[in-house]
Design an enzyme around this catalytic site. Structure first.
Site, PDB file in Angstrom:
ATOM      1  NE  ARG A 236      -4.160  -1.622   0.644  1.00  0.00           N
ATOM      2  CZ  ARG A 236      -5.041  -1.715   1.619  1.00  0.00           C
ATOM      3  NH1 ARG A 236      -5.062  -0.810   2.567  1.00  0.00           N
ATOM      4  NH2 ARG A 236      -5.902  -2.676   1.620  1.00  0.00           N
TER       5      ARG A 236
ATOM      6  NE  ARG B 108      -7.498   5.855   2.440  1.00  0.00           N
ATOM      7  CZ  ARG B 108      -8.253   5.114   3.230  1.00  0.00           C
ATOM      8  NH1 ARG B 108      -9.382   5.599   3.694  1.00  0.00           N
ATOM      9  NH2 ARG B 108      -7.883   3.904   3.561  1.00  0.00           N
TER      10      ARG B 108
ATOM     11  NE  ARG C  85      -9.932   7.572  -3.423  1.00  0.00           N
ATOM     12  CZ  ARG C  85     -11.213   7.812  -3.275  1.00  0.00           C
ATOM     13  NH1 ARG C  85     -11.850   8.567  -4.134  1.00  0.00           N
ATOM     14  NH2 ARG C  85     -11.879   7.292  -2.279  1.00  0.00           N
TER      15      ARG C  85
ATOM     16  CG  ASP D 124      -9.035  -3.182  -3.948  1.00  0.00           C
ATOM     17  OD1 ASP D 124      -8.359  -2.666  -3.042  1.00  0.00           O
ATOM     18  OD2 ASP D 124      -9.883  -4.070  -3.729  1.00  0.00           O
TER      19      ASP D 124
ATOM     20  CE1 TYR E 216     -12.855  -7.266   2.173  1.00  0.00           C
ATOM     21  CE2 TYR E 216     -11.120  -8.547   1.132  1.00  0.00           C
ATOM     22  CZ  TYR E 216     -11.518  -7.569   2.021  1.00  0.00           C
ATOM     23  OH  TYR E 216     -10.584  -6.899   2.769  1.00  0.00           O
TER      24      TYR E 216
HETATM   25  O1  CP3 Z   1       0.129  -1.366  -2.557  1.00  0.00           O
HETATM   26  C1  CP3 Z   1      -0.205  -0.465  -3.352  1.00  0.00           C
HETATM   27  O2  CP3 Z   1       0.214   0.708  -3.276  1.00  0.00           O
HETATM   28  C2  CP3 Z   1      -1.085  -0.840  -4.527  1.00  0.00           C
HETATM   29  C3  CP3 Z   1      -2.473  -0.662  -4.365  1.00  0.00           C
HETATM   30  C4  CP3 Z   1      -3.348  -1.611  -3.557  1.00  0.00           C
HETATM   31  C5  CP3 Z   1      -4.611  -1.178  -3.063  1.00  0.00           C
HETATM   32  N1  CP3 Z   1      -5.265  -2.263  -2.558  1.00  0.00           N
HETATM   33  C6  CP3 Z   1      -5.092   0.195  -3.151  1.00  0.00           C
HETATM   34  C7  CP3 Z   1      -6.146   0.638  -2.215  1.00  0.00           C
HETATM   35  C8  CP3 Z   1      -3.221  -2.955  -3.244  1.00  0.00           C
HETATM   36  C9  CP3 Z   1      -2.042  -3.881  -3.484  1.00  0.00           C
HETATM   37  C10 CP3 Z   1      -4.450  -3.364  -2.623  1.00  0.00           C
HETATM   38  C11 CP3 Z   1      -4.730  -4.745  -2.231  1.00  0.00           C
HETATM   39  C12 CP3 Z   1      -5.837  -5.011  -1.304  1.00  0.00           C
HETATM   40  N2  CP3 Z   1      -7.097  -4.479  -1.287  1.00  0.00           N
HETATM   41  C13 CP3 Z   1      -5.777  -5.987  -0.278  1.00  0.00           C
HETATM   42  C14 CP3 Z   1      -4.593  -6.842   0.011  1.00  0.00           C
HETATM   43  C15 CP3 Z   1      -3.584  -6.098   0.804  1.00  0.00           C
HETATM   44  C16 CP3 Z   1      -3.857  -5.983   2.284  1.00  0.00           C
HETATM   45  O3  CP3 Z   1      -3.804  -4.856   2.777  1.00  0.00           O
HETATM   46  O4  CP3 Z   1      -4.102  -6.996   2.942  1.00  0.00           O
HETATM   47  C17 CP3 Z   1      -7.016  -5.993   0.399  1.00  0.00           C
HETATM   48  C18 CP3 Z   1      -7.392  -6.829   1.584  1.00  0.00           C
HETATM   49  C19 CP3 Z   1      -7.853  -5.041  -0.259  1.00  0.00           C
HETATM   50  C20 CP3 Z   1      -9.248  -4.694   0.063  1.00  0.00           C
HETATM   51  C21 CP3 Z   1      -9.293  -3.241   0.416  1.00  0.00           C
HETATM   52  N3  CP3 Z   1      -9.394  -2.224  -0.516  1.00  0.00           N
HETATM   53  C22 CP3 Z   1      -9.186  -2.629   1.699  1.00  0.00           C
HETATM   54  C23 CP3 Z   1      -9.085  -3.372   3.000  1.00  0.00           C
HETATM   55  C24 CP3 Z   1      -9.202  -1.230   1.507  1.00  0.00           C
HETATM   56  C25 CP3 Z   1      -9.007  -0.144   2.532  1.00  0.00           C
HETATM   57  C26 CP3 Z   1     -10.256   0.447   3.047  1.00  0.00           C
HETATM   58  C27 CP3 Z   1      -9.977   1.708   3.850  1.00  0.00           C
HETATM   59  O5  CP3 Z   1     -10.635   2.709   3.569  1.00  0.00           O
HETATM   60  O6  CP3 Z   1      -9.122   1.689   4.739  1.00  0.00           O
HETATM   61  C28 CP3 Z   1      -9.345  -1.009   0.117  1.00  0.00           C
HETATM   62  C29 CP3 Z   1      -9.358   0.303  -0.549  1.00  0.00           C
HETATM   63  C30 CP3 Z   1      -8.043   0.732  -1.067  1.00  0.00           C
HETATM   64  N4  CP3 Z   1      -7.286  -0.061  -1.874  1.00  0.00           N
HETATM   65  C31 CP3 Z   1      -7.397   1.991  -0.865  1.00  0.00           C
HETATM   66  C32 CP3 Z   1      -6.206   1.937  -1.609  1.00  0.00           C
HETATM   67  C33 CP3 Z   1      -5.206   3.032  -1.778  1.00  0.00           C
HETATM   68  C34 CP3 Z   1      -7.923   3.160  -0.052  1.00  0.00           C
HETATM   69  C35 CP3 Z   1      -9.217   3.657  -0.543  1.00  0.00           C
HETATM   70  C36 CP3 Z   1      -9.299   5.028  -1.191  1.00  0.00           C
HETATM   71  O7  CP3 Z   1      -8.350   5.618  -1.728  1.00  0.00           O
HETATM   72  O8  CP3 Z   1     -10.418   5.543  -1.195  1.00  0.00           O
END
Ligand code: CP3
Length: 344
Positions: free
Chosen positions: A23, A27, A36, A72, A147
């Site tokens: 990640r 944010r 965003r 994602d 999910y």
């Molecule tokens: O690593 C990176 O920089 C690449 C981008 C990336 C995202 N999601 C961007 C994201 C990667 C590799 C993921 C994978 C992902 N998504 C996983 C596996 C990694 C882990 O952390 O275990 C999982 C479980 C998800 C599902 C998911 N999507 C979650 C739990 C969230 C966060 C929700 C939150 O608001 O905290 C997301 C959303 C997400 N995916 C964001 C980003 C940058 C944030 C949302 C936004 O910008 O609005």
């Protein structure tokens, strides 16, 4: 091209320990938050120029040794027609959770060039722009299934594991569908130019080793065996899954990503021979800088110049992290590991 990350994944000698962060685009970066304000999460992925810019931000700002594609784990499922939304502070939420394998069988299978052309375009664009390797990624079948079945994030995965225990045939069909999708999606990413791929099985630590071996490992074996044929490096990640390391070591994967609950020093003595990635507790990024550096130093010392080590966090970055702390950590790992390598 800086190939230190790929060399470490292949357990080859490296001049310093390579670093990247799960990640690393997100944010905690003011530039990301500005983007965003104009674009929704999935809109960013659908615009290759913006997606590539977001992917490059941490490489340019932090000097990390690899980029990870901005997308994602739910991206290919959304492209197959599932109604998935990313809810701020929660994660992916489904309008209609899956209750049987037939719910998935209704969907067309993923054809990457048709369904996610923007992902392939972003990768091709990044390939021309980056001077570090690009990591493509996908969710693993168990984590995606969690999910789909729970309808969103979960604390204990009762519904998912209940499904696995009570309907083995349906479970098998669901895992087969998701494995096939993962293979198609990752193979297409590699063909488009990703030199490595990480499979995120974030929540599989909820399963015991015996059940993992029986109900999940056969699908992971198939995924990694297919990826191996491409010649790209593969990485497998889960949080809180130290009890599964022996099972993981049997899979045809190159790198195992561990979290802070599993000390690096215990990994080799348990007979784990693969390259290892991890495992700093991301909460340490909220600690005072001297403590953060001390703990990074302890981790690098534990690896004792092991060439098959990639510095990362045990789980993803979060919005409260200060970019300055992350830059200081990256510089410290590079500098300190360089001095150690010279002594060896
Ligand atoms: O690593 C990176 O920089 C690449 C981008 C990336 C995202 N999601 C961007 C994201 C990667 C590799 C993921 C994978 C992902 N998504 C996983 C596996 C990694 C882990 O952390 O275990 C999982 C479980 C998800 C599902 C998911 N999507 C979650 C739990 C969230 C966060 C929700 C939150 O608001 O905290 C997301 C959303 C997400 N995916 C964001 C980003 C940058 C944030 C949302 C936004 O910008 O609005």
């Amino acid at each position: 091209m800086n190939d230190v990350f790929l060399r470490a994944c292949r357990k080859m000698e490296v001049p310093y320990t390579p670093v990247w962060y799960m990640r690393q685009a997100g944010r905690y970066q003011p530039e990301y938050r500005t983007i965003r304000e104009k674009y929704s999460f999935f809109d960013i992925s659908r615009h290759p120029e913006i997606c590539a810019r977001v992917t490059r931000l941490p490489v340019e700002q932090l000097g990390v040794d690899a980029a990870i594609l901005f997308a994602d784990i739910m991206t290919p499922l959304k492209a197959r027609g599932l109604d998935v939304r990313i809810v701020e502070g929660t994660g992916p939420v489904l309008a209609h959770p899956v209750s049987q394998a037939a719910d998935m069988a209704k969907l067309a299978e993923l054809v990457p060039d048709r369904d996610v052309p923007y992902v392939m375009e972003s990768i091709a664009l990044l390939n021309r722009q980056l001077d570090v390797p690009l990591i493509g990624f996908a969710g693993a079948p168990f984590t995606l299934a969690s999910y789909l079945i729970e309808g969103g994030p979960s604390k204990n995965y009762h519904k998912t594991k209940g499904f696995m225990f009570s309907r083995p045939d349906d479970w098998k069909a669901l895992m087969l569908d998701l494995s096939e999708m993962t293979i198609r999606y990752l193979t297409a990413q590699i063909k488009a130019g990703a030199q490595s791929v990480q499979v995120f099985d974030s929540w599989v630590g909820a399963v015991g080793a015996e059940d993992y071996r029986k109900s999940i490992a056969p699908f992971m074996k198939k995924i990694f065996a297919e990826l191996k044929k491409t010649g790209a490096v593969s990485i497998y990640f889960a949080a809180g899954a130290g009890h599964l390391l022996e099972e993981w070591n049997k899979l045809p994967v190159d790198v195992l990503s561990i979290d802070w609950r599993t000390p690096f020093s215990s990994v080799r003595s348990r007979g784990i021979t693969k390259a290892v990635q991890g495992n700093l507790d991301p909460s340490l990024l909220l600690a005072p800088l001297p403590l953060l550096k001390e703990r990074a130093k302890q981790l690098i010392d534990q690896t004792g110049g092991d060439p098959g080590f990639i510095f990362n966090l045990g789980h993803g970055l979060f919005p409260e992290v200060r970019p300055e702390s992350l830059k200081a950590l990256t510089d410290f790992v590079h500098q300190y590991s360089k001095t150690l390598k010279k002594q060896v």
